[in-house]
Enzyme design. Structure first.
Site, mmCIF file in Angstrom:
data_model
loop_
_atom_site.group_PDB
_atom_site.id
_atom_site.type_symbol
_atom_site.label_atom_id
_atom_site.label_comp_id
_atom_site.label_asym_id
_atom_site.label_seq_id
_atom_site.Cartn_x
_atom_site.Cartn_y
_atom_site.Cartn_z
ATOM 1 N N ASP A 92 0.826 -1.196 0.000
ATOM 2 C CA ASP A 92 0.000 0.000 0.000
ATOM 3 C C ASP A 92 0.873 1.265 0.000
ATOM 4 O OD1 ASP A 92 -1.922 1.899 0.451
ATOM 5 O OD2 ASP A 92 -2.029 1.498 2.609
ATOM 6 N N ASP B 33 2.646 7.488 -9.891
ATOM 7 C CA ASP B 33 2.149 7.016 -11.191
ATOM 8 C C ASP B 33 0.876 6.210 -10.918
ATOM 9 O OD1 ASP B 33 1.681 6.017 -13.667
ATOM 10 O OD2 ASP B 33 3.451 4.739 -13.757
ATOM 11 N N CYS B 34 -0.172 6.956 -10.611
ATOM 12 C CA CYS B 34 -1.392 6.299 -10.123
ATOM 13 C C CYS B 34 -2.429 6.162 -11.239
ATOM 14 C CB CYS B 34 -1.978 7.116 -8.983
ATOM 15 S SG CYS B 34 -2.196 8.838 -9.404
ATOM 16 N N SER B 35 -3.465 5.384 -10.934
ATOM 17 C CA SER B 35 -4.611 5.340 -11.832
ATOM 18 C C SER B 35 -5.567 6.466 -11.438
ATOM 19 C CB SER B 35 -5.269 3.956 -11.784
ATOM 20 O OG SER B 35 -5.406 3.549 -10.459
HETATM 21 N N1 SPD Z 1 -6.983 8.516 -16.856
HETATM 22 C C1 SPD Z 1 -5.899 7.620 -17.037
HETATM 23 C C2 SPD Z 1 -4.743 7.934 -16.170
HETATM 24 C C3 SPD Z 1 -3.864 6.741 -16.099
HETATM 25 C C4 SPD Z 1 -2.611 7.025 -15.410
HETATM 26 N N2 SPD Z 1 -1.850 5.848 -15.130
HETATM 27 C C5 SPD Z 1 -1.104 5.363 -16.202
HETATM 28 C C6 SPD Z 1 -0.208 4.271 -15.783
HETATM 29 C C7 SPD Z 1 0.923 4.160 -16.711
HETATM 30 N N3 SPD Z 1 2.062 3.652 -16.069
#
Ligand code: SPD
Length: 277
Positions: free
Chosen positions: A139, A157-159
């Site tokens: 986490d 480097d998140c979603s």
């Molecule tokens: N809206 C999409 C954003 C995605 C960001 N994360 C990308 C991961 C690539 N390593």
């Protein structure tokens, strides 16, 4: 029959690409995880229905999230990547000669596993067990809360700010990022589209300005993200983009990033300036 994959961005906007083949579709404890082979972008990682990265254009995002902050810092040695389970960000970070160690904390082991299997070009540093890389499945929020005065550069480097990524866009998280950085450290986070995520960007800009003496934003053009225009936000304790001097720095071979963009990426359209004012 034709197969298409759609990311629904808003109630009224979706991004759709035609799929040759679904290579993987599964569910982890955190999210739906899929890898599809598309006609337009080659293999693409999709998490909870959101396009994350693809073979054809991943270089834009990964070069820009890594090289811009690593060149703002004059001597980055210890780097932390939060998220980035596909491995693209750490692939770029380990190329920096100054960097001695990269810790990466990804919450979802399944994302790492499928990226290694289906996206070897992106996950290269993880696949090759790069000696600079220390990969932990865990986490990122807890890791940040426990860290103090440790890192030169932190890359988030998140979603999207839903599901597992939600807690990475909060004031409390940014306070812990500040604490985890060395006295001259800086961090960067992918902060979505300046067109479609305005309330989020307004809020996080305010939070970062509350905590860091330097707040900056830069842009890159990413074909698989809605709107194409994508922003990255920096919080820095000491170094600013305008002061970067690349004359004695390592020269990297890149496909998107270059020395001009190191400064030019921070030139913002007026509506974006207004957004983060
Ligand atoms: N809206 C999409 C954003 C995605 C960001 N994360 C990308 C991961 C690539 N390593």
């Amino acid at each position: 029959m034709q197969l298409w994959c759609t990311e629904n961005e808003t109630e009224y906007l979706g991004l759709t690409t035609r799929v040759k083949e679904t290579l993987f579709a599964g569910k982890s404890e955190f999210q739906d995880v899929a890898v599809v082979d598309t006609y337009q972008f080659g293999r693409m990682l999709v998490l909870d229905g959101v396009f994350q990265t693809s073979i054809a254009e991943e270089f834009v995002y990964h070069e820009m999230i890594a090289h811009i902050p690593l060149f703002i810092h004059p001597n980055p040695k210890k780097v932390l990547v939060i998220g980035g389970g596909d491995g693209g960000a750490v692939r770029e970070v380990v190329r920096h000669d100054t960097v001695e160690k990269v810790e990466m904390v990804e919450i979802d082991g399944l994302v790492v596993e499928v990226s290694k299997k289906y996206l070897p070009q992106i996950s290269k540093a993880m696949l090759e067990n790069n000696p600079k890389l220390d990969l932990k499945i865990g986490d990122g929020i807890g890791h940040m809360a426990a860290a103090e005065n440790e890192y030169d550069v932190i890359i988030v480097d998140c979603s999207d700010p839903i599901g597992p990524g939600e807690g990475l866009f909060t004031h409390a998280f940014y306070q812990n990022v500040y604490k985890a950085l060395k006295p001259d450290g800086l961090f960067v986070q992918q902060t979505e589209s300046p067109f479609y995520h305005q309330p989020l960007i307004r809020r996080l800009s305010k939070d970062i300005k509350d905590i860091f003496p330097i707040h900056e934003m830069y842009l890159a053009h990413i074909p698989i993200y809605p709107g194409g225009m994508h922003c990255f936000t920096i919080g820095s304790k000491k170094y600013a983009s305008k002061d970067v001097d690349l004359s004695n720095r390592q020269k990297l071979e890149t496909k998107y990033y270059n020395e001009e963009l190191q400064k030019a990426a921070f030139a913002l359209p007026n509506f974006v300036k207004e957004l983060i004012k």
